[in-house]
Design a protein around this motif. Structure first.
Motif, PDB file in Angstrom:
ATOM      1  N   VAL A 155       0.894  -1.246   0.076  1.00 35.38           N
ATOM      2  CA  VAL A 155       0.162  -0.087  -0.200  1.00 35.38           C
ATOM      3  C   VAL A 155       1.012   1.077   0.231  1.00 35.38           C
ATOM      4  O   VAL A 155       0.448   2.287  -0.569  1.00 35.38           O
ATOM      5  CB  VAL A 155      -0.879  -0.072   1.288  1.00 35.38           C
ATOM      6  CG1 VAL A 155      -1.728   1.368   1.506  1.00 35.38           C
ATOM      7  CG2 VAL A 155      -1.884  -1.184   1.069  1.00 35.38           C
ATOM      8  N   GLU A 156       2.002   1.115   0.691  1.00 36.52           N
ATOM      9  CA  GLU A 156       2.962   2.379   0.772  1.00 36.52           C
ATOM     10  C   GLU A 156       3.589   2.636  -0.566  1.00 36.52           C
ATOM     11  O   GLU A 156       3.655   3.756  -1.080  1.00 36.52           O
ATOM     12  CB  GLU A 156       3.968   2.121   1.866  1.00 36.52           C
ATOM     13  CG  GLU A 156       3.601   2.174   3.231  1.00 36.52           C
ATOM     14  CD  GLU A 156       4.566   2.299   4.001  1.00 36.52           C
ATOM     15  OE1 GLU A 156       5.934   2.482   3.742  1.00 36.52           O
ATOM     16  OE2 GLU A 156       4.397   1.985   5.386  1.00 36.52           O
ATOM     17  N   VAL A 157       3.891   1.612  -1.459  1.00 32.03           N
ATOM     18  CA  VAL A 157       4.353   2.012  -2.688  1.00 32.03           C
ATOM     19  C   VAL A 157       3.214   2.267  -3.824  1.00 32.03           C
ATOM     20  O   VAL A 157       3.699   3.297  -4.412  1.00 32.03           O
ATOM     21  CB  VAL A 157       4.899   0.427  -3.257  1.00 32.03           C
ATOM     22  CG1 VAL A 157       5.355   0.749  -4.863  1.00 32.03           C
ATOM     23  CG2 VAL A 157       5.955  -0.290  -2.534  1.00 32.03           C
ATOM     24  N   LEU A 158       2.123   1.999  -3.545  1.00 31.19           N
ATOM     25  CA  LEU A 158       0.871   2.514  -4.279  1.00 31.19           C
ATOM     26  C   LEU A 158       0.620   4.086  -3.723  1.00 31.19           C
ATOM     27  O   LEU A 158       0.383   4.852  -4.890  1.00 31.19           O
ATOM     28  CB  LEU A 158      -0.266   1.429  -3.889  1.00 31.19           C
ATOM     29  CG  LEU A 158      -0.408   0.238  -4.695  1.00 31.19           C
ATOM     30  CD1 LEU A 158      -1.661  -0.505  -4.137  1.00 31.19           C
ATOM     31  CD2 LEU A 158      -0.261   0.202  -6.052  1.00 31.19           C
ATOM     32  N   THR A 192       9.404   3.279  -7.936  1.00 30.81           N
ATOM     33  CA  THR A 192       8.143   2.624  -7.540  1.00 30.81           C
ATOM     34  C   THR A 192       7.641   1.613  -8.493  1.00 30.81           C
ATOM     35  O   THR A 192       7.327   0.548  -8.311  1.00 30.81           O
ATOM     36  CB  THR A 192       7.095   3.707  -7.322  1.00 30.81           C
ATOM     37  OG1 THR A 192       6.766   4.476  -8.454  1.00 30.81           O
ATOM     38  CG2 THR A 192       7.575   4.615  -5.982  1.00 30.81           C
ATOM     39  N   VAL A 193       8.027   2.050  -9.777  1.00 29.63           N
ATOM     40  CA  VAL A 193       7.388   1.012 -10.986  1.00 29.63           C
ATOM     41  C   VAL A 193       8.448  -0.356 -10.757  1.00 29.63           C
ATOM     42  O   VAL A 193       8.021  -1.267 -10.922  1.00 29.63           O
ATOM     43  CB  VAL A 193       7.341   1.584 -12.248  1.00 29.63           C
ATOM     44  CG1 VAL A 193       7.303   0.560 -13.457  1.00 29.63           C
ATOM     45  CG2 VAL A 193       6.262   2.757 -12.431  1.00 29.63           C
ATOM     46  N   HIS A 194       9.668   0.061 -10.406  1.00 25.16           N
ATOM     47  CA  HIS A 194      10.555  -1.087 -10.465  1.00 25.16           C
ATOM     48  C   HIS A 194      10.039  -2.200  -9.333  1.00 25.16           C
ATOM     49  O   HIS A 194      10.097  -3.260  -9.548  1.00 25.16           O
ATOM     50  CB  HIS A 194      11.977  -0.474 -10.045  1.00 25.16           C
ATOM     51  CG  HIS A 194      13.100  -1.642 -10.053  1.00 25.16           C
ATOM     52  ND1 HIS A 194      13.550  -2.422 -11.055  1.00 25.16           N
ATOM     53  CD2 HIS A 194      13.467  -2.147  -9.151  1.00 25.16           C
ATOM     54  CE1 HIS A 194      14.231  -3.249 -10.738  1.00 25.16           C
ATOM     55  NE2 HIS A 194      14.526  -3.083  -9.506  1.00 25.16           N
ATOM     56  N   VAL A 195       9.534  -1.503  -8.240  1.00 31.19           N
ATOM     57  CA  VAL A 195       9.214  -2.470  -6.841  1.00 31.19           C
ATOM     58  C   VAL A 195       7.932  -3.094  -7.513  1.00 31.19           C
ATOM     59  O   VAL A 195       7.870  -4.079  -7.270  1.00 31.19           O
ATOM     60  CB  VAL A 195       8.874  -1.544  -5.861  1.00 31.19           C
ATOM     61  CG1 VAL A 195       8.352  -2.469  -4.893  1.00 31.19           C
ATOM     62  CG2 VAL A 195      10.363  -0.865  -5.354  1.00 31.19           C
ATOM     63  N   LEU A 196       7.004  -2.469  -8.171  1.00 28.68           N
ATOM     64  CA  LEU A 196       5.696  -3.146  -8.470  1.00 28.68           C
ATOM     65  C   LEU A 196       5.982  -4.239  -9.599  1.00 28.68           C
ATOM     66  O   LEU A 196       5.296  -5.259  -9.672  1.00 28.68           O
ATOM     67  CB  LEU A 196       4.802  -2.096  -9.214  1.00 28.68           C
ATOM     68  CG  LEU A 196       4.349  -0.986  -8.034  1.00 28.68           C
ATOM     69  CD1 LEU A 196       3.485   0.192  -8.878  1.00 28.68           C
ATOM     70  CD2 LEU A 196       3.372  -1.562  -7.042  1.00 28.68           C
ATOM     71  N   LEU A 197       6.977  -4.031 -10.336  1.00 35.34           N
ATOM     72  CA  LEU A 197       7.580  -5.028 -11.654  1.00 35.34           C
ATOM     73  C   LEU A 197       8.296  -6.187 -10.774  1.00 35.34           C
ATOM     74  O   LEU A 197       8.936  -7.004 -11.399  1.00 35.34           O
ATOM     75  CB  LEU A 197       8.206  -4.515 -12.711  1.00 35.34           C
ATOM     76  CG  LEU A 197       7.249  -3.443 -13.380  1.00 35.34           C
ATOM     77  CD1 LEU A 197       8.030  -2.674 -14.398  1.00 35.34           C
ATOM     78  CD2 LEU A 197       6.057  -4.197 -13.987  1.00 35.34           C
ATOM     79  N   GLU A 198       8.476  -6.183  -9.571  1.00 38.02           N
ATOM     80  CA  GLU A 198       9.267  -7.214  -8.852  1.00 38.02           C
ATOM     81  C   GLU A 198      10.715  -7.115  -9.262  1.00 38.02           C
ATOM     82  O   GLU A 198      11.309  -8.340  -9.323  1.00 38.02           O
ATOM     83  CB  GLU A 198       8.671  -8.581  -9.029  1.00 38.02           C
ATOM     84  CG  GLU A 198       7.064  -8.688  -8.805  1.00 38.02           C
ATOM     85  CD  GLU A 198       7.015  -8.899  -7.239  1.00 38.02           C
ATOM     86  OE1 GLU A 198       7.771  -8.565  -6.539  1.00 38.02           O
ATOM     87  OE2 GLU A 198       5.681  -9.105  -7.136  1.00 38.02           O
ATOM     88  N   GLY A 199      11.281  -6.007  -9.478  1.00 38.59           N
ATOM     89  CA  GLY A 199      12.482  -6.052  -9.927  1.00 38.59           C
ATOM     90  C   GLY A 199      13.551  -6.125  -8.755  1.00 38.59           C
ATOM     91  O   GLY A 199      13.042  -6.141  -7.487  1.00 38.59           O
ATOM     92  N   THR A 200      14.570  -6.581  -8.956  1.00 37.18           N
ATOM     93  CA  THR A 200      15.696  -6.755  -7.763  1.00 37.18           C
ATOM     94  C   THR A 200      15.801  -5.353  -7.107  1.00 37.18           C
ATOM     95  O   THR A 200      16.115  -4.534  -7.504  1.00 37.18           O
ATOM     96  CB  THR A 200      17.046  -7.222  -8.431  1.00 37.18           C
ATOM     97  OG1 THR A 200      16.875  -8.520  -9.210  1.00 37.18           O
ATOM     98  CG2 THR A 200      17.962  -7.471  -7.349  1.00 37.18           C
TER      99      THR A 200
END
Length: 330
Positions: A106-109, A226-234
């Motif tokens: 939720v924090e990332v969103l 933030t998009v990198h986190v949502l895309l499950e990036g390293t």
């Protein structure tokens, strides 16, 4: 040093030849950091709401684009900080059957929402600034200087308050709004001084455009994270290969494959991997050593590891595509 080995389909593989060590430093912030962030967000929200009203009225009476832009930033900052505060509270909730990882995302969103909101504000201010350049309006310089100076001091205090606990993307997105206001106040002061000294009113929208450009660059950088986190990036600061080699260097492990690392939230990292062992009897000790390694060296505490033994040559042949073994008489 451990070297990269052949990787089965589905992930990178790392083989162990001799022990290698890599030093990595990572900060870990959990419940106490979240609580501190919540208090900082709440105080910042109250201060901004109070001052935004004063600045909006002063900007309207002085007919200052810089002051009105600042007030607009602050009003939207109040929305952004309220969203960040709500997300921080929700992110502290424990996992449940419906949300087995908890509500950390939720924090990332919220960070994505706040960055997009900031981009909208920058666009609106830029359009109005261009209009003011094409159709200049008289600005009350002295009022601009006084009010913007007070705004600068307030924004500086709030920025310092938020920077103490700016660990998550959510908090950094909220801080971005405040820094935008701080720069806006600084621009308004400069504009007021120039107008009082020279009477050149166009400086007001010109500085607004300059500050908008700076905010735009920062917003796009944070949006990319933030998009990198949502895309499950390293996660930032970790190298998949370095983690795989360190895991393969643990005694009793021959290789590591199907290794994946991602962020549950900006403060919680997760890892899953398959470990090929020399013998299964030592698995409990190996598992404990791997967990300690990942937590202490890389800051990864949510770990899922699956042990495997080397396949017998006949079994490997039987499981190859298009090959199968039948029972006698089948």
């Amino acid at each position: 040093m451990p070297s990269v080995g052949a990787a089965p389909a589905g992930g990178a593989g790392y083989s162990h030849h001799n022990h290698g060590h890599h030093n990595h430093g990572h900060d870990h912030h959990h419940g106490h950091a979240a609580a501190g962030s919540g208090r900082a967000l709440l105080w910042s929200l109250l201060l901004i709401l109070g001052y935004a009203t004063v600045e909006a009225v002063a900007g309207w009476r002085a007919d200052s684009m810089a002051l009105l832009g600042d007030a607009g930033h602050m009003l939207t900052d109040a929305v952004a900080l309220a969203m960040a505060l709500l997300a921080a509270r929700l992110g502290q909730r424990p996992p449940s059957p419906r949300h087995s990882f908890g509500l950390g995302r939720v924090e990332v969103l919220a960070a994505v929402f706040n960055v997009l909101l900031m981009l909208g504000i920058v666009s609106a201010i830029s359009v109005e600034a261009v209009r003011r350049l094409l159709h200049p309006e008289v600005v009350d310089g002295p009022v601009v200087i006084v009010v913007a100076t007070l705004g600068l001091l307030l924004n500086l205090a709030i920025a310092l308050l938020l920077m103490k606990d700016a660990h998550s993307l959510n908090q950094r997105a909220a801080l971005l709004h405040v820094l935008g206001d701080l720069l806006g106040s600084l621009a308004a002061i400069v504009a007021g001084i120039v107008i009082v000294s020279t009477g050149w009113d166009p400086i007001d929208p010109i500085l607004s455009l300059f500050i908008s450009a700076l905010i735009l660059i920062s917003s796009l950088r944070l949006l990319r994270e933030t998009v990198h986190v949502l895309l499950e990036g390293t996660p930032r600061g970790l190298e998949l290969e370095a983690v795989g080699k360190a895991m393969a260097a643990v005694a009793g492990v021959d290789s590591v494959h199907d290794l994946h690392i991602w962020a549950i939230s900006s403060e919680r990292l997760a890892l899953s991997a398959h470990l090929q062992l020399r013998e299964l009897a030592g698995w409990p000790e190996i598992l404990e050593r791997e967990r300690e390694l990942l937590a202490e060296r890389f800051g990864i505490e949510h770990v899922t590891l699956q042990p495997e033994l080397p396949l017998h040559p006949l079994r490997r042949w039987a499981e190859a595509p298009g090959v199968g073994l039948r029972k006698e008489g089948a």
